[in-house]
Design a protein around this motif. Structure first.
Motif, PDB file in Angstrom:
ATOM      1  N   SER A  32       0.817  -0.409  -0.043  1.00 33.03           N
ATOM      2  CA  SER A  32       0.317  -0.582  -0.036  1.00 33.03           C
ATOM      3  C   SER A  32       0.824   1.097  -0.199  1.00 33.03           C
ATOM      4  N   ASN A  33       1.846   1.030   0.427  1.00 39.77           N
ATOM      5  CA  ASN A  33       3.031   2.490   0.504  1.00 39.77           C
ATOM      6  C   ASN A  33       3.478   3.099  -0.455  1.00 39.77           C
ATOM      7  N   THR A  34       3.129   1.890  -1.756  1.00 41.04           N
ATOM      8  CA  THR A  34       3.891   2.822  -2.541  1.00 41.04           C
ATOM      9  C   THR A  34       2.733   3.302  -3.704  1.00 41.04           C
ATOM     10  N   TYR A  35       1.460   3.246  -2.900  1.00 41.38           N
ATOM     11  CA  TYR A  35       0.810   3.133  -3.903  1.00 41.38           C
ATOM     12  C   TYR A  35       0.037   4.996  -3.395  1.00 41.38           C
ATOM     13  N   SER A  36       0.485   4.537  -1.512  1.00 39.30           N
ATOM     14  CA  SER A  36      -0.108   5.873  -0.985  1.00 39.30           C
ATOM     15  C   SER A  36       0.887   7.269  -1.219  1.00 39.30           C
ATOM     16  N   PRO A  70       9.569   5.474   7.251  1.00 38.63           N
ATOM     17  CA  PRO A  70       9.453   4.711   8.610  1.00 38.63           C
ATOM     18  C   PRO A  70       8.258   3.340   7.408  1.00 38.63           C
ATOM     19  N   GLY A  71       8.505   1.748   7.498  1.00 35.37           N
ATOM     20  CA  GLY A  71       7.476   1.629   7.173  1.00 35.37           C
ATOM     21  C   GLY A  71       5.781   0.830   7.346  1.00 35.37           C
ATOM     22  N   ASN A  72       5.559   1.268   8.296  1.00 35.73           N
ATOM     23  CA  ASN A  72       3.863   1.827   9.711  1.00 35.73           C
ATOM     24  C   ASN A  72       3.439   2.691   8.155  1.00 35.73           C
ATOM     25  N   PRO A  73       2.135   2.485   8.173  1.00 36.36           N
ATOM     26  CA  PRO A  73       2.003   3.218   6.751  1.00 36.36           C
ATOM     27  C   PRO A  73       1.512   4.377   7.161  1.00 36.36           C
ATOM     28  N   VAL A  79       2.143  10.818   7.090  1.00 40.50           N
ATOM     29  CA  VAL A  79       2.558  11.638   7.991  1.00 40.50           C
ATOM     30  C   VAL A  79       4.793  12.320   7.505  1.00 40.50           C
ATOM     31  N   CYS A  80       4.993  11.718   7.515  1.00 36.11           N
ATOM     32  CA  CYS A  80       6.302  11.777   7.123  1.00 36.11           C
ATOM     33  C   CYS A  80       6.829  12.580   6.098  1.00 36.11           C
ATOM     34  N   PHE A  81       5.812  12.060   4.786  1.00 36.28           N
ATOM     35  CA  PHE A  81       5.979  12.888   4.003  1.00 36.28           C
ATOM     36  C   PHE A  81       5.237  13.986   3.811  1.00 36.28           C
ATOM     37  N   GLU A  82       4.044  15.212   4.553  1.00 38.14           N
ATOM     38  CA  GLU A  82       3.847  16.197   4.575  1.00 38.14           C
ATOM     39  C   GLU A  82       4.603  17.015   5.145  1.00 38.14           C
ATOM     40  N   LEU A  83       5.511  16.195   6.670  1.00 37.35           N
ATOM     41  CA  LEU A  83       6.104  16.631   7.099  1.00 37.35           C
ATOM     42  C   LEU A  83       7.737  17.249   6.378  1.00 37.35           C
ATOM     43  N   GLY A 103      -2.750   1.891  15.767  1.00 32.13           N
ATOM     44  CA  GLY A 103      -0.768   2.062  15.801  1.00 32.13           C
ATOM     45  C   GLY A 103      -0.952   2.745  14.231  1.00 32.13           C
ATOM     46  N   SER A 104       0.500   3.279  14.236  1.00 30.52           N
ATOM     47  CA  SER A 104       0.414   3.101  13.001  1.00 30.52           C
ATOM     48  C   SER A 104       0.297   2.236  12.030  1.00 30.52           C
ATOM     49  N   GLY A 105       0.198   1.572  11.827  1.00 27.38           N
ATOM     50  CA  GLY A 105      -0.251   0.546  10.562  1.00 27.38           C
ATOM     51  C   GLY A 105      -1.647   0.665  10.733  1.00 27.38           C
ATOM     52  N   ASP A 106      -2.539   1.355  10.976  1.00 23.31           N
ATOM     53  CA  ASP A 106      -3.661   1.279  11.179  1.00 23.31           C
ATOM     54  C   ASP A 106      -4.490   1.896   9.842  1.00 23.31           C
ATOM     55  N   MET A 107      -4.517   1.849   8.516  1.00 23.50           N
ATOM     56  CA  MET A 107      -4.510   2.044   7.550  1.00 23.50           C
ATOM     57  C   MET A 107      -5.903   2.025   7.723  1.00 23.50           C
ATOM     58  N   VAL A 108      -7.128   2.074   8.266  1.00 25.03           N
ATOM     59  CA  VAL A 108      -8.199   2.553   8.106  1.00 25.03           C
ATOM     60  C   VAL A 108      -8.673   3.291   8.501  1.00 25.03           C
ATOM     61  N   SER A 109      -8.191   3.324   9.663  1.00 21.65           N
ATOM     62  CA  SER A 109      -9.059   4.634  10.342  1.00 21.65           C
ATOM     63  C   SER A 109      -7.990   6.004  10.120  1.00 21.65           C
ATOM     64  N   THR A 110      -6.923   5.639   9.552  1.00 28.72           N
ATOM     65  CA  THR A 110      -6.453   7.181   9.466  1.00 28.72           C
ATOM     66  C   THR A 110      -6.975   7.469   7.513  1.00 28.72           C
ATOM     67  N   ALA A 111      -7.722   6.622   6.619  1.00 26.11           N
ATOM     68  CA  ALA A 111      -8.958   6.966   5.211  1.00 26.11           C
ATOM     69  C   ALA A 111     -10.039   7.289   6.265  1.00 26.11           C
ATOM     70  N   ARG A 112     -10.847   7.030   7.230  1.00 25.83           N
ATOM     71  CA  ARG A 112     -11.312   7.690   7.998  1.00 25.83           C
ATOM     72  C   ARG A 112     -10.587   9.652   8.632  1.00 25.83           C
ATOM     73  N   ALA A 113     -10.149   9.230   8.270  1.00 31.83           N
ATOM     74  CA  ALA A 113      -9.217  10.807   9.311  1.00 31.83           C
ATOM     75  C   ALA A 113      -9.730  11.943   7.797  1.00 31.83           C
TER      76      ALA A 113
END
Length: 416
Positions: free
Chosen positions: A212-216, A312-315, A320-324, A382-392
């Motif tokens: 998923s990371n490559t695509y995000s 970091p590998g967690n999605p 977050v690191c990309f934006e910052l 935690g930082s691997g939770d893409m489901v919650s992140t997509a809702r944010a």
């Protein structure tokens, strides 16, 4: 020899400033000429100058009657209507003569005729045939935009390095620029790592995850104006990982996802050390994303040095690191100045408790409208939770010295 800073793990503010300092020294890519409408969001590589005065004539800002202000000092005043001027019409035949007590009916945007120095709004007039009663006095210049008041011919309007917003596109169109010279979009390589990572179209085993990371990251790169180059997933083995890193260093920027923590098979920093990389920091006091790495390396002694970020590998950490940190470098590579990081302010909806020591960027949801805006953390694992992140739709920013923030307090928010 590896160049390592004295303090490898730095604060969030220090890390951001280090990236901005390097971004300010990055030369832009080559220029290319493209059609005006395709230039939205790109960075200008040429200067844009006015081709004439703007407005090119004194322009009426209201519907009404063009008059000589001296003729309507005493009101009511009756004037003779000698013509009408619409937007786009020539005022040549409607000049007002001194002492003639004349007026010209005029529309918004039309050129004010010679001899007139004010426009009385139609609401303050009464027309009767070729006569008009002016019921309110006017001062010289009232409801008139003077010629050249917006810009003069040859005046610099946009400098090279300007981001082409919709307003800038409209400005370029107004001076006849059908095409623009812009800086090329940077090419950014994406390299995800890990034996557990498989292709997005594959069926994973229980011990595997899809890439998923490559695509995000590719989506974030496109939103930042870059061209994503999606490399194959690198296994946790030194030789193929090095080959892919060297391939990625041929791009304008390399983003790696995973392999930057302290595990036995986290080999990214080891490979970069072998390439005699410079490390500007190898961690930041943030959550998520503490293992973030920023440096510069070349694939060989004869290659140019290329900046890289080890994410970091967690999605969630990756995004977050990309934006910052990665976004300001991408903006600079595209010819622009890095956009300062600005946080919004919103009222906290529910109490938040956390530990001190790290600046935290936690997935959250903004709600409300206008001045009544609230923010609340989304439930996440935690930082691997893409489901919650997509809702944010944002990240709640918690300073490193705050352990508890009460509902109702104003807090900082980073939009997604």
């Amino acid at each position: 020899m590896v160049t390592q800073p004295a303090q490898a793990i730095v604060s969030f503010e220090q890390a951001r400033h280090i990236v901005e300092q390097h971004a300010s020294q990055v030369p832009p890519g080559p220029a290319e000429t493209i059609d005006l409408i395709a230039a939205v969001g790109r960075v200008l590589a040429e200067e844009i100058h006015a081709d004439r005065d703007s407005p090119p004539f004194p322009r009426a800002t209201r519907d009404g009657f063009a008059v000589r202000a001296i003729d309507v000092t005493q009101v009511p005043a009756t004037l003779t209507v000698i013509g009408e001027i619409r937007a786009g019409a020539s005022p040549a035949e409607s000049a007002l003569q001194v002492g003639s007590r004349q007026a010209v009916e005029i529309m918004t945007g039309a050129p004010v005729p010679a001899g007139a120095d004010a426009v009385v709004m139609v609401e303050y007039t009464q027309r009767d045939g070729d006569r008009v009663e002016i019921q309110r006095s006017a001062t010289s210049g009232e409801n008139v935009v003077p010629r050249g008041s917006e810009c003069k011919a040859e005046q610099l309007l946009l400098s090279a390095g300007a981001r082409l917003t919709p307003a800038a596109i409209g400005l370029a169109a107004s001076v006849g620029k059908a095409q623009l010279s812009v800086y090329a979009r940077p090419r950014v390589a994406i390299l995800s790592t890990g034996d557990e990572v498989i292709d997005v179209a594959s069926s994973p085993e229980p011990n595997q995850i899809r890439n998923s990371n490559t695509y995000s990251l590719a989506a974030q790169l496109q939103s930042a104006g870059a061209i994503p180059l999606m490399l194959p997933v690198a296994p946790d083995r030194a030789e193929p990982l090095r080959e892919l890193i060297e391939e990625g260093l041929e791009a304008d920027l390399l983003l790696l996802s995973g392999g930057v923590s302290m595990g036995k098979y986290d080999l990214v920093e080891q490979i970069f050390a072998e390439l005699e990389a410079e490390f500007f920091f190898t961690g930041a006091q943030i959550q998520p994303g503490k293992p973030i790495v920023f440096g510069r390396a070349s694939a060989s002694a004869t290659e140019k040095a290329t900046y890289f970020f080890g994410l970091p590998g967690n999605p969630v950490s990756t995004m977050v690191c990309f934006e910052l940190f990665a976004r300001p470098m991408i903006e600079a590579l595209g010819g622009g100045s890095p956009t300062p990081l600005r946080f919004l302010q919103a009222r906290l909806k529910s109490d938040v408790k956390t530990k001190t020591g790290l600046t935290r960027f936690l997935p959250a949801q903004l709600s409300g409208e206008f001045a009544d805006v609230e923010v609340e953390l989304v439930r996440w694992q935690g930082s691997g939770d893409m489901v919650s992140t997509a809702r944010a739709n944002c990240y709640l920013v918690i300073p490193p010295d705050r352990e508890t923030i009460k509902a109702g307090e104003m807090v900082s928010v980073l939009p997604k």
